[in-house]
Design a protein around this motif. Structure first.
Motif, short mmCIF file in Angstrom:
data_model
loop_
_atom_site.label_atom_id
_atom_site.label_comp_id
_atom_site.label_asym_id
_atom_site.label_seq_id
_atom_site.Cartn_x
_atom_site.Cartn_y
_atom_site.Cartn_z
N ASP A 17 0.84 -1.19 0.00
CA ASP A 17 0.00 0.00 0.00
C ASP A 17 0.88 1.25 0.00
OD1 ASP A 17 -2.19 -1.63 0.14
OD2 ASP A 17 -2.64 -1.22 2.25
N HIS A 19 0.62 5.81 -0.49
CA HIS A 19 -0.08 7.06 -0.77
C HIS A 19 0.56 7.70 -2.01
CE1 HIS A 19 -2.54 10.51 0.06
NE2 HIS A 19 -1.48 11.28 -0.06
N ASP A 20 1.89 7.68 -2.07
CA ASP A 20 2.64 8.22 -3.22
C ASP A 20 3.17 7.04 -4.03
OD1 ASP A 20 4.55 9.28 -4.99
OD2 ASP A 20 5.20 10.81 -3.54
N LEU A 21 2.38 6.61 -5.00
CA LEU A 21 2.72 5.42 -5.80
C LEU A 21 4.12 5.51 -6.40
CD1 LEU A 21 -0.54 4.75 -7.86
CD2 LEU A 21 0.39 3.37 -6.01
N ASP A 42 -2.61 6.66 -10.80
CA ASP A 42 -3.36 6.88 -9.57
C ASP A 42 -4.06 5.63 -9.04
OD1 ASP A 42 -2.66 9.57 -9.21
OD2 ASP A 42 -4.19 10.18 -10.65
N GLU A 43 -3.65 4.43 -9.50
CA GLU A 43 -4.23 3.18 -9.00
C GLU A 43 -3.17 2.17 -8.58
OE1 GLU A 43 -7.34 1.06 -11.02
OE2 GLU A 43 -8.08 2.94 -11.88
N LYS A 61 -2.41 2.19 -4.70
CA LYS A 61 -2.79 3.49 -4.12
C LYS A 61 -3.83 3.30 -3.01
CE LYS A 61 -3.24 8.10 -4.42
NZ LYS A 61 -2.16 9.04 -4.34
#
Length: 136
Positions: A17, A19-21, A42-43, A61
């Motif tokens: 997991d 937040h900032d891929l 964004d995924e 994300k």
């Protein structure tokens, strides 16, 4: 009782997991020497060894930041260097020391990726383990 059948499962991907891929995917790609093989903006970003079938890492994300210790983590081995050299290299890539209660007398080094996901660098290198297997 262990039951063996001809049908088994294999790990296809490990999900991390983030937040900032991009930050997390780039970190793990650099640590492992892997490349981005798939990206859905964004995924998800998938990284894997170039040209090699096997396990990949999916950086997925999530809206929230990390808040508790991981229940699953990666253990990695230095490949072509020592544990100390690998720790130094990975710290320079953006890892940071992590205390998960491991105590002072363990043989591994516990670190966290740029978003706090814990992982360990084991004391024995890939070459150490291969030498033991070949000697046996």
């Amino acid at each position: 009782m262990w039951y063996h059948s001809q049908m088994t499962s294999r790990i296809a991907a490990i999900a991390i997991d983030a937040h900032d891929l991009r930050k997390v995917a780039d970190f793990w790609a650099a640590v492992l020497g892997w490349t981005v093989t798939e990206e859905v903006p964004d995924e998800i970003i998938t990284i894997a060894p170039a040209g090699e079938p096997g396990v990949s890492i999916d950086v997925v994300k999530v809206p929230e930041g990390k808040t508790v210790k991981n229940r699953l983590h990666l253990d990695i081995r230095a490949d072509g260097s020592t544990q100390a050299q690998e720790v130094e290299r990975v710290l320079a890539l953006g890892a940071r020391p992590a205390d998960v209660g491991q105590g002072p007398d363990v043989s591994w080094v516990t670190l966290a990726d740029p978003e706090g996901n814990e992982f360990c660098i084991l004391s024995r290198s890939v070459q150490d383990v291969a030498g033991d297997l070949n000697a046996g």
